[in-house]
Design an enzyme around this catalytic site. Structure first.
Site, PDB file in Angstrom:
ATOM      1  N   ASN A  14     -17.841 -20.035 -53.910  1.00 38.54           N
ATOM      2  CA  ASN A  14     -16.721 -19.087 -53.966  1.00 38.54           C
ATOM      3  C   ASN A  14     -15.782 -19.250 -52.780  1.00 38.54           C
ATOM      4  O   ASN A  14     -14.563 -19.297 -52.930  1.00 38.54           O
ATOM      5  CB  ASN A  14     -17.250 -17.648 -53.993  1.00 38.54           C
ATOM      6  CG  ASN A  14     -17.922 -17.284 -55.296  1.00 38.54           C
ATOM      7  OD1 ASN A  14     -17.655 -17.892 -56.328  1.00 38.54           O
ATOM      8  ND2 ASN A  14     -18.808 -16.304 -55.258  1.00 38.54           N
ATOM      9  N   VAL A  15     -16.347 -19.321 -51.575  1.00 37.96           N
ATOM     10  CA  VAL A  15     -15.519 -19.404 -50.371  1.00 37.96           C
ATOM     11  C   VAL A  15     -14.871 -20.780 -50.268  1.00 37.96           C
ATOM     12  O   VAL A  15     -13.698 -20.893 -49.909  1.00 37.96           O
ATOM     13  CB  VAL A  15     -16.350 -19.078 -49.121  1.00 37.96           C
ATOM     14  CG1 VAL A  15     -15.540 -19.316 -47.849  1.00 37.96           C
ATOM     15  CG2 VAL A  15     -16.816 -17.623 -49.159  1.00 37.96           C
ATOM     16  N   SER A  58     -24.530 -30.739 -56.806  1.00 38.20           N
ATOM     17  CA  SER A  58     -23.163 -30.453 -57.272  1.00 38.20           C
ATOM     18  C   SER A  58     -22.264 -31.679 -57.194  1.00 38.20           C
ATOM     19  O   SER A  58     -21.049 -31.573 -57.372  1.00 38.20           O
ATOM     20  CB  SER A  58     -22.547 -29.321 -56.444  1.00 38.20           C
ATOM     21  OG  SER A  58     -23.311 -28.148 -56.545  1.00 38.20           O
ATOM     22  N   ARG A 111     -21.981 -17.852 -34.287  1.00 39.29           N
ATOM     23  CA  ARG A 111     -21.113 -16.739 -33.875  1.00 39.29           C
ATOM     24  C   ARG A 111     -21.467 -16.150 -32.518  1.00 39.29           C
ATOM     25  O   ARG A 111     -20.602 -15.638 -31.813  1.00 39.29           O
ATOM     26  CB  ARG A 111     -21.169 -15.621 -34.929  1.00 39.29           C
ATOM     27  CG  ARG A 111     -20.512 -15.985 -36.248  1.00 39.29           C
ATOM     28  CD  ARG A 111     -20.720 -14.891 -37.267  1.00 39.29           C
ATOM     29  NE  ARG A 111     -20.230 -15.289 -38.582  1.00 39.29           N
ATOM     30  CZ  ARG A 111     -20.590 -14.710 -39.714  1.00 39.29           C
ATOM     31  NH1 ARG A 111     -21.455 -13.701 -39.694  1.00 39.29           N
ATOM     32  NH2 ARG A 111     -20.100 -15.137 -40.858  1.00 39.29           N
ATOM     33  N   CYS A 151     -17.500 -11.097 -42.609  1.00 41.21           N
ATOM     34  CA  CYS A 151     -16.389 -10.580 -43.409  1.00 41.21           C
ATOM     35  C   CYS A 151     -16.045  -9.130 -43.056  1.00 41.21           C
ATOM     36  O   CYS A 151     -14.865  -8.773 -42.954  1.00 41.21           O
ATOM     37  CB  CYS A 151     -16.703 -10.702 -44.894  1.00 41.21           C
ATOM     38  SG  CYS A 151     -18.333 -10.068 -45.355  1.00 41.21           S
ATOM     39  N   SER A 170     -19.456  -9.799 -53.998  1.00 39.53           N
ATOM     40  CA  SER A 170     -19.078 -11.195 -53.718  1.00 39.53           C
ATOM     41  C   SER A 170     -19.455 -11.603 -52.308  1.00 39.53           C
ATOM     42  O   SER A 170     -19.565 -12.794 -52.008  1.00 39.53           O
ATOM     43  CB  SER A 170     -17.582 -11.410 -53.949  1.00 39.53           C
ATOM     44  OG  SER A 170     -16.816 -10.533 -53.152  1.00 39.53           O
ATOM     45  N   GLY A 171     -19.688 -10.629 -51.438  1.00 41.34           N
ATOM     46  CA  GLY A 171     -20.169 -10.932 -50.101  1.00 41.34           C
ATOM     47  C   GLY A 171     -21.550 -11.560 -50.116  1.00 41.34           C
ATOM     48  O   GLY A 171     -21.972 -12.183 -49.138  1.00 41.34           O
ATOM     49  N   PRO A 202     -33.463  -6.973 -64.200  1.00 40.27           N
ATOM     50  CA  PRO A 202     -33.993  -6.404 -62.950  1.00 40.27           C
ATOM     51  C   PRO A 202     -33.276  -6.961 -61.726  1.00 40.27           C
ATOM     52  O   PRO A 202     -32.650  -8.024 -61.777  1.00 40.27           O
ATOM     53  CB  PRO A 202     -35.459  -6.843 -62.975  1.00 40.27           C
ATOM     54  CG  PRO A 202     -35.468  -8.085 -63.811  1.00 40.27           C
ATOM     55  CD  PRO A 202     -34.416  -7.875 -64.865  1.00 40.27           C
ATOM     56  N   HIS A 235     -13.796  -5.622 -49.657  1.00 43.87           N
ATOM     57  CA  HIS A 235     -14.593  -4.734 -48.816  1.00 43.87           C
ATOM     58  C   HIS A 235     -13.730  -3.561 -48.337  1.00 43.87           C
ATOM     59  O   HIS A 235     -12.557  -3.748 -47.976  1.00 43.87           O
ATOM     60  CB  HIS A 235     -15.105  -5.474 -47.576  1.00 43.87           C
ATOM     61  CG  HIS A 235     -16.218  -6.439 -47.845  1.00 43.87           C
ATOM     62  ND1 HIS A 235     -16.793  -6.615 -49.078  1.00 43.87           N
ATOM     63  CD2 HIS A 235     -16.872  -7.284 -46.996  1.00 43.87           C
ATOM     64  CE1 HIS A 235     -17.749  -7.525 -48.990  1.00 43.87           C
ATOM     65  NE2 HIS A 235     -17.823  -7.947 -47.740  1.00 43.87           N
TER      66      HIS A 235
END
Length: 340
Positions: free
Chosen positions: A13-14, A40, A99, A130, A160-161, A185, A243
Site C-alpha cells: 500500500n505505502v 512478488s 527512528r 503515521c 490501513s495503518g 474471526p 487517522h
C-alpha cells in the site's frame, strides 16, 4: 537532470502510494526502479502513465542509485538498508527500525527540516510513525508561539495503518455481519474490528502503554522538543483510510483560540476547516488522497491555565507514510544533493 530513485516494497500500500506521489509532485526522476520480494517478482505497478515491473530486492545492486524509499518491514529493512547506504544511496526508511537511533535523523519536513543534514552519519533518514507525523505538523507552529508543556492525545486510527491485511479484515468482517453463515474471526487484530473499536495498537509494554503510544511520545520529543510531555491512547477504528486525533494541549503561555487558528492557517502542510455548525469540520473520509493535515474544533480548554483542544485528521498512507517520505526526498535533493 534528475535522481535515480529506488522504491523498495513497491507492491504494498505505502510503496504504491510513494509511486503515485512521486508522479503527482513531478519529482525529478532520471530513472526509477521498483523492488519487491521474490514472491512478488514481476508484479506490475504504475508510475504516472508508465507501467513498471518489480525487480528482485535480494539481488539488486544499489550502486549508482541516489535515493531509496523503503516501504518494507523492519526485518527486511535491517537486511537491505545498510547495503543500500554502503553503496552510496541515501535510504529514507518508513519502518520503525531506525527512528530512535541518535545518529539517524527523524524528519517531518514542515517541522525539523534542518535535521536533514544529519543523514551523512549513516546515509539513512527515518520516517516517523503515521500518528506522530500529522500531530507534530499541528504542534510545531503553536509550540513556536507559546511553548507546549504537555499534550494529551487520543487517536482514532484506520485499519490501513496495519497494512493490506487490516483493510481486508475490516472488509470481510463487515460483509460477514450481514451473512451469519460466513464467519470471519479476528486474525489481523486482537478483536473484531467491524462495528467496533480496539484500544490496542502494537504490543503492550511493562508500563501498560502500547508500543504505538510509546512511539508518539518518543518521536514527538525527538522531532519537536525533548521537554514536551506527551501521553497517548491509541485506538484502532473501523475506518479504511485516515487517522484522526483529539489533541489537548497545555502551553507555558496563554494562546487564544483565534490566534491559534490564524497561526495554523499560515503553517505549511495544514488546512484549517473549523466552523461551529453541522459539518463544519473534517472527517477521515474527506481527507483521503489529500496532502494536507486538517485541523478542526479549535477551542479553549478552561480546565487548565493555558489550554487548547483541537481535532486533527490526515491520510495516514500519505502524510503518515508515503508523502512524508517523498517530502524528505525533495528536501534532501533541495538542500544536499542538488541534482534536480
Amino acid at each position: 537532470m534528475g535522481y535515480n530513485i529506488v522504491v523498495v516494497g513497491a507492491t504494498g500500500n505505502v510503496g504504491r502510494e510513494m509511486l503515485n506521489i512521486l508522479a503527482e509532485r513531478q519529482f525529478p526522476v532520471a530513472k526509477i526502479t521498483v523492488l519487491a520480494s521474490r514472491k512478488s517478482l514481476g508484479t506490475e505497478v504504475s508510475f504516472g502513465d508508465k507501467t513498471l515491473k518489480t525487480e528482485d530486492l535480494d539481488t539488486f545492486d544499489f550502486t549508482g542509485s541516489d535515493i531509496a524509499l523503503f516501504a518494507v518491514g523492519s526485518d527486511a529493512t535491517k537486511q537491505y538498508a545498510p547495503k543500500a547506504a554502503a553503496a552510496g544511496c541515501v535510504v529514507i526508511d518508513n519502518s520503525s527500525l531506525y527512528r530512535y537511533d541518535p545518529d539517524i535523523p527523524l524528519i517531518v519536513p514542515e517541522v525539523n527540516p534542518q535535521a536533514v543534514h544529519g543523514y551523512a552519519k549513516k546515509n539513512i533518514i527515518a520516517n516517523p510513525n503515521c500518528s506522530t507525523a500529522q500531530m507534530v505538523v499541528a504542534l510545531k507552529p503553536l509550540h513556536d508561539r507559546a511553548k507546549i508543556k504537555r499534550v494529551v492525545v487520543s487517536t482514532y486510527q484506520s485499519v490501513s495503518g496495519a497494512g493490506k491485511g487490516g483493510i481486508d479484515e475490516l472488509w470481510d468482517q463487515t460483509k460477514s455481519i450481514y451473512n451469519p453463515t460466513d464467519d470471519k474471526p479476528a486474525r489481523q487484530f486482537t478483536k473484531q474490528i467491524a462495528f467496533n473499536v480496539i484500544p490496542h495498537i502494537d504490543k503492550f509494554l511493562d508500563s501498560g502503554d502500547t508500543k504505538e503510544e510509546w512511539k508518539m511520545v518518543a518521536e514527538t520529543k525527538k522531532i519537536v522538543d525533548s521537554s514536551i510531555k506527551v501521553t497517548a491512547t491509541c485506538v484502532r477504528v473501523p475506518v479504511f483510510v485516515g487517522h484522526s486525533e483529539a489533541l489537548n494541549i497545555e502551553f507555558e503561555d496563554f494562546l487564544d483560540e483565534d490566534e491559534a487558528r490564524d497561526i495554523l492557517r499560515e503553517a505549511p502542510g495544514i488546512m484549517v476547516i473549523d466552523k461551529r455548525e453541522d459539518g463544519g469540520y473534517v472527517t477521515p473520509i474527506e481527507c483521503v488522497g489529500d496532502f494536507a493535515t486538517f485541523i478542526s474544533r479549535v477551542r479553549q480548554d478552561t480546565t487548565v491555565e493555558n489550554g487548547l483542544n483541537m481535532w486533527c485528521v490526515s491520510d495516514n498512507l500519505r502524510k503518515g507514510a508515503a508523502l512524508n517520505a517523498v517530502q524528505i526526498a525533495e528536501l534532501l535533493g533541495r538542500e544536499v544533493l542538488k541534482k534536480g
